[in-house]
Design an enzyme around this catalytic site. Structure first.
Site, PDB file in Angstrom:
ATOM      1  N   HIS A  54       0.855  -1.308   0.189  1.00  0.00           N
ATOM      2  CA  HIS A  54       0.065   0.055  -0.264  1.00  0.00           C
ATOM      3  C   HIS A  54       0.828   1.405  -0.006  1.00  0.00           C
ATOM      4  O   HIS A  54       0.250   2.417  -0.304  1.00  0.00           O
ATOM      5  CB  HIS A  54      -1.051  -0.017   1.019  1.00  0.00           C
ATOM      6  CG  HIS A  54      -0.267   0.366   2.558  1.00  0.00           C
ATOM      7  ND1 HIS A  54       0.203  -0.658   3.313  1.00  0.00           N
ATOM      8  CD2 HIS A  54      -0.371   1.735   3.202  1.00  0.00           C
ATOM      9  CE1 HIS A  54       0.598   0.326   4.420  1.00  0.00           C
ATOM     10  NE2 HIS A  54       0.443   1.458   4.336  1.00  0.00           N
ATOM     11  N   ASP A  84      -0.341  -7.627   1.597  1.00  0.00           N
ATOM     12  CA  ASP A  84       0.182  -6.102   1.611  1.00  0.00           C
ATOM     13  C   ASP A  84       1.666  -6.266   1.427  1.00  0.00           C
ATOM     14  O   ASP A  84       2.247  -5.520   2.069  1.00  0.00           O
ATOM     15  CB  ASP A  84      -0.498  -5.407   2.794  1.00  0.00           C
ATOM     16  CG  ASP A  84      -0.039  -3.792   2.502  1.00  0.00           C
ATOM     17  OD1 ASP A  84      -0.319  -3.434   1.457  1.00  0.00           O
ATOM     18  OD2 ASP A  84       0.218  -3.324   3.562  1.00  0.00           O
ATOM     19  N   SER A 158       5.432   1.587   7.799  1.00  0.00           N
ATOM     20  CA  SER A 158       5.007   0.228   7.015  1.00  0.00           C
ATOM     21  C   SER A 158       5.843  -0.193   6.142  1.00  0.00           C
ATOM     22  O   SER A 158       6.711   0.677   5.486  1.00  0.00           O
ATOM     23  CB  SER A 158       3.658   0.710   6.145  1.00  0.00           C
ATOM     24  OG  SER A 158       2.506   0.684   7.162  1.00  0.00           O
TER      25      SER A 158
END
Length: 300
Positions: A54, A84, A158
């Site tokens: 993402h 992801d 992330s």
């Protein structure tokens, strides 16, 4: 324990945590692939960086920044939105790959969330608060395994790492699976997905072509089985692997490839890449009798 001993113990623990961050951060890069700021990535193999899907808002004009400040062009090898995860190829990276933990994380285990959204590493401290799977993601796919942490995922974390006290990486950190919650994709699963993407550009996920719902199986209709629940087939797509294998509306699925089925998530978790193209045994209750079928798993 004296105050001096307590202070020494705390100091030793603090040093070990700092050493763990330093060790992990040496194999981490800043990832530039979106407008609102960089994210993080882990060097998983030679010239290969593993990051969160993402955080890559474009497929080209990607780059990474190494710990020694080099900005290098990166090429997107492939993505797996279900987990992801995304894989980047970076020529001339020249960084030693990270060391990944061989054992899965346990609830209560100390972990450090480590990211490189800026010039240097950042870290936060926490524990593994939950371990589970399969998990249905916001994109409707199934993530086979995950773990949750209460370590704070600062902006840009992330694609970074959840690190054990030894400095080994327990999993890849992402906030892109469930509403910003900090989750880890366990190391073994992340490596398997990355290797699959690197080999073929995508993560294959199995497809049967049915719709089903969990049902209680009345005692008199269990056909000699002891399980009390199964999956009622409510739709079979024409021409699908299920249709070709002989599955019918009204069948109650009780086992798939030797594994008992009691919920739709049980079935989704078994439709993994290694079963794509394989013919597997499927057990159903049909008209009060146990029927065995052979179904070749398709590719979604």
């Amino acid at each position: 324990m004296t105050n001096m001993n307590a202070a020494e113990l705390l100091g030793a623990m603090s040093t070990q945590m700092a050493d763990a961050v330093e060790r992990a951060a040496a194999a981490m890069v800043q990832v530039r692939g979106r407008a609102r700021g960089p994210a993080s990535g882990i060097v998983q193999a030679t010239e290969r960086v593993l990051t969160a899907d993402h955080v890559l808002e474009r497929d080209d004009d990607l780059s990474v920044v190494t710990p020694d400040g080099r900005e290098l062009a990166a090429r997107l090898v492939g993505r797996d939105p279900a987990s992801d995860l995304a894989v980047l190829r970076v020529a001339g990276l020249d960084l030693t790959p990270a060391v990944f933990a061989s054992a899965p994380p346990r609830v209560g285990q100390i972990v450090l969330a480590v990211g490189r959204p800026g010039a240097g590493p950042m870290a936060s401290f926490g524990v593994v608060s939950a371990v589970g799977g399969p998990l249905r993601t916001r994109r409707g796919a199934m993530l086979e395994q995950f773990f949750q942490t209460d370590a704070i995922p600062y902006p840009g974390f992330s694609g970074g790492a959840l690190v054990e006290a030894s400095g080994q990486i327990a999993g890849l950190l992402t906030t892109g699976i469930v509403m910003g919650i900090a989750l880890g994709v366990p190391a073994a699963l992340a490596i398997r997905i990355a290797d699959t993407i690197a080999a073929g550009g995508s993560m294959r996920r199995g497809f049967l072509g049915i719709s089903s719902q969990p049902v209680e199986i009345p005692e008199g209709q269990r056909a000699g089985l002891t399980q009390t629940r199964g999956l009622l087939v409510v739709r079979v797509e024409p021409g699908s692997p299920a249709a070709k294998g002989g599955l019918l509306i009204g069948d109650v699925l009780t086992a798939f490839d030797g594994r008992v089925l009691t919920d739709t998530d049980d079935l989704q978790a078994l439709l993994t890449g290694e079963r794509v193209g394989r013919t597997v045994p499927v057990q159903v209750i049909r008209g009060g009798s146990l029927v065995s079928l052979q179904v070749t798993v398709g590719h979604r």
